[in-house]
Design a protein around this motif. Sequence first.
Motif, PDB file in Angstrom:
ATOM      1  N   GLU A  12      -9.744 -10.338  -6.269  1.00 39.21           N
ATOM      2  CA  GLU A  12      -8.560  -9.670  -6.819  1.00 39.21           C
ATOM      3  C   GLU A  12      -8.007  -8.653  -5.829  1.00 39.21           C
ATOM      4  O   GLU A  12      -6.801  -8.614  -5.575  1.00 39.21           O
ATOM      5  CB  GLU A  12      -8.909  -8.939  -8.122  1.00 39.21           C
ATOM      6  CG  GLU A  12      -9.199  -9.828  -9.294  1.00 39.21           C
ATOM      7  CD  GLU A  12      -9.688  -9.042 -10.496  1.00 39.21           C
ATOM      8  OE1 GLU A  12      -9.581  -7.796 -10.512  1.00 39.21           O
ATOM      9  OE2 GLU A  12     -10.183  -9.675 -11.449  1.00 39.21           O
ATOM     10  N   TYR A  13      -8.882  -7.816  -5.293  1.00 40.07           N
ATOM     11  CA  TYR A  13      -8.447  -6.781  -4.352  1.00 40.07           C
ATOM     12  C   TYR A  13      -7.839  -7.393  -3.089  1.00 40.07           C
ATOM     13  O   TYR A  13      -6.869  -6.875  -2.548  1.00 40.07           O
ATOM     14  CB  TYR A  13      -9.608  -5.854  -3.982  1.00 40.07           C
ATOM     15  CG  TYR A  13     -10.085  -4.952  -5.097  1.00 40.07           C
ATOM     16  CD1 TYR A  13      -9.203  -4.441  -6.064  1.00 40.07           C
ATOM     17  CD2 TYR A  13     -11.418  -4.589  -5.200  1.00 40.07           C
ATOM     18  CE1 TYR A  13      -9.646  -3.606  -7.073  1.00 40.07           C
ATOM     19  CE2 TYR A  13     -11.872  -3.747  -6.202  1.00 40.07           C
ATOM     20  CZ  TYR A  13     -10.984  -3.263  -7.140  1.00 40.07           C
ATOM     21  OH  TYR A  13     -11.428  -2.424  -8.135  1.00 40.07           O
ATOM     22  N   LYS A  14      -8.400  -8.490  -2.620  1.00 42.50           N
ATOM     23  CA  LYS A  14      -7.839  -9.160  -1.439  1.00 42.50           C
ATOM     24  C   LYS A  14      -6.418  -9.645  -1.707  1.00 42.50           C
ATOM     25  O   LYS A  14      -5.620  -9.786  -0.789  1.00 42.50           O
ATOM     26  CB  LYS A  14      -8.708 -10.344  -1.024  1.00 42.50           C
ATOM     27  CG  LYS A  14      -9.967  -9.951  -0.295  1.00 42.50           C
ATOM     28  CD  LYS A  14     -10.739 -11.203   0.111  1.00 42.50           C
ATOM     29  CE  LYS A  14     -11.927 -10.900   0.973  1.00 42.50           C
ATOM     30  NZ  LYS A  14     -12.646 -12.140   1.373  1.00 42.50           N
ATOM     31  N   GLY A  15      -6.082  -9.890  -2.965  1.00 43.66           N
ATOM     32  CA  GLY A  15      -4.751 -10.345  -3.341  1.00 43.66           C
ATOM     33  C   GLY A  15      -3.706  -9.247  -3.406  1.00 43.66           C
ATOM     34  O   GLY A  15      -2.528  -9.509  -3.606  1.00 43.66           O
ATOM     35  N   VAL A  16      -4.113  -7.990  -3.255  1.00 48.49           N
ATOM     36  CA  VAL A  16      -3.187  -6.859  -3.292  1.00 48.49           C
ATOM     37  C   VAL A  16      -2.730  -6.590  -1.850  1.00 48.49           C
ATOM     38  O   VAL A  16      -3.533  -6.176  -1.015  1.00 48.49           O
ATOM     39  CB  VAL A  16      -3.851  -5.600  -3.893  1.00 48.49           C
ATOM     40  CG1 VAL A  16      -2.888  -4.422  -3.878  1.00 48.49           C
ATOM     41  CG2 VAL A  16      -4.334  -5.883  -5.321  1.00 48.49           C
ATOM     42  N   PRO A  17      -1.453  -6.835  -1.544  1.00 51.04           N
ATOM     43  CA  PRO A  17      -0.979  -6.747  -0.156  1.00 51.04           C
ATOM     44  C   PRO A  17      -1.183  -5.401   0.530  1.00 51.04           C
ATOM     45  O   PRO A  17      -1.357  -5.347   1.744  1.00 51.04           O
ATOM     46  CB  PRO A  17       0.512  -7.066  -0.265  1.00 51.04           C
ATOM     47  CG  PRO A  17       0.681  -7.760  -1.559  1.00 51.04           C
ATOM     48  CD  PRO A  17      -0.407  -7.262  -2.465  1.00 51.04           C
ATOM     49  N   SER A  18      -1.190  -4.311  -0.217  1.00 50.61           N
ATOM     50  CA  SER A  18      -1.314  -2.980   0.403  1.00 50.61           C
ATOM     51  C   SER A  18      -2.738  -2.626   0.814  1.00 50.61           C
ATOM     52  O   SER A  18      -2.943  -1.733   1.635  1.00 50.61           O
ATOM     53  CB  SER A  18      -0.794  -1.911  -0.562  1.00 50.61           C
ATOM     54  OG  SER A  18      -1.623  -1.877  -1.717  1.00 50.61           O
ATOM     55  N   ILE A  19      -3.738  -3.299   0.243  1.00 55.27           N
ATOM     56  CA  ILE A  19      -5.128  -2.945   0.521  1.00 55.27           C
ATOM     57  C   ILE A  19      -5.500  -3.361   1.935  1.00 55.27           C
ATOM     58  O   ILE A  19      -5.373  -4.512   2.311  1.00 55.27           O
ATOM     59  CB  ILE A  19      -6.095  -3.556  -0.517  1.00 55.27           C
ATOM     60  CG1 ILE A  19      -5.843  -2.927  -1.892  1.00 55.27           C
ATOM     61  CG2 ILE A  19      -7.541  -3.362  -0.084  1.00 55.27           C
ATOM     62  CD1 ILE A  19      -6.731  -3.454  -2.998  1.00 55.27           C
ATOM     63  N   ARG A  20      -5.995  -2.378   2.702  1.00 53.85           N
ATOM     64  CA  ARG A  20      -6.424  -2.606   4.084  1.00 53.85           C
ATOM     65  C   ARG A  20      -7.945  -2.658   4.187  1.00 53.85           C
ATOM     66  O   ARG A  20      -8.484  -3.316   5.049  1.00 53.85           O
ATOM     67  CB  ARG A  20      -5.924  -1.489   5.007  1.00 53.85           C
ATOM     68  CG  ARG A  20      -4.495  -1.125   4.811  1.00 53.85           C
ATOM     69  CD  ARG A  20      -3.345  -1.787   5.486  1.00 53.85           C
ATOM     70  NE  ARG A  20      -3.179  -3.040   6.111  1.00 53.85           N
ATOM     71  CZ  ARG A  20      -2.542  -4.113   5.582  1.00 53.85           C
ATOM     72  NH1 ARG A  20      -2.129  -4.106   4.357  1.00 53.85           N
ATOM     73  NH2 ARG A  20      -2.345  -5.196   6.271  1.00 53.85           N
ATOM     74  N   THR A  21      -8.623  -1.890   3.326  1.00 50.53           N
ATOM     75  CA  THR A  21     -10.083  -1.822   3.380  1.00 50.53           C
ATOM     76  C   THR A  21     -10.658  -1.822   1.966  1.00 50.53           C
ATOM     77  O   THR A  21     -10.175  -1.098   1.101  1.00 50.53           O
ATOM     78  CB  THR A  21     -10.557  -0.540   4.108  1.00 50.53           C
ATOM     79  OG1 THR A  21      -9.972  -0.499   5.407  1.00 50.53           O
ATOM     80  CG2 THR A  21     -12.065  -0.493   4.229  1.00 50.53           C
ATOM     81  N   ILE A  22     -11.689  -2.648   1.777  1.00 48.59           N
ATOM     82  CA  ILE A  22     -12.448  -2.693   0.531  1.00 48.59           C
ATOM     83  C   ILE A  22     -13.888  -2.395   0.916  1.00 48.59           C
ATOM     84  O   ILE A  22     -14.422  -3.018   1.838  1.00 48.59           O
ATOM     85  CB  ILE A  22     -12.368  -4.087  -0.129  1.00 48.59           C
ATOM     86  CG1 ILE A  22     -10.912  -4.506  -0.349  1.00 48.59           C
ATOM     87  CG2 ILE A  22     -13.159  -4.109  -1.438  1.00 48.59           C
ATOM     88  CD1 ILE A  22     -10.720  -5.986  -0.588  1.00 48.59           C
TER      89      ILE A  22
END
Length: 186
Positions: free
Chosen positions: A127-137
């Motif tokens: 899910e987080y990978k699908g959010v375009p603004s996220i650079r680091t998880i």
Amino acid sequence: MRLDPAYRKITADEFLNMDFGSDRKFELHDGMIVAMVGGLEPHSWVKGNIYSWLRTRLRGSRCRPYDSDFAVQVSDTQVRYPDVSVFCDQPPREDLRRTKALLDPTIVIEVLSPGTAAFDQGEKLAEYKGVPSIRTIAFVDPDAELCRTVERLEEGWLDHIFSGTRGIVIPALDLTIPHADVFARD
């Protein structure tokens, strides 16, 4: 979680407008309300350590950290409460007091627990990978004292599998939260 056909899935907007009271916490998963459970002491300490470290280091910058009381709207039917999130370059909003979630985090950090580790590093990671603004998880295991960073690159994602004593590497902010600070118990 109810699976009967009479249950109408709701939107993130509907979910965020609900008042669940102060003693319970829920996330929205595929349009369905799911109860969250509290973490154990090591989880709480590590989460607090990370948030405090980021709050101090990011003060006066273009980025602002939030703890798990603030939501990330992942999609129209998904709302998550990461243990720590960082939002950068936010436009001014008229009434900050009414904002319950934002759509565009730069960093998301989850502190793992035995009951949620597989879900966090599986479905939530996707899910987080699908959010375009996220650079680091980042994922932090308080029991094994290990950190994992997943970094967005132009050509895809680079997964720094558990890095031992290096700490939480956050390339998007050009920061590394030292291992000793992440897992401090004082």
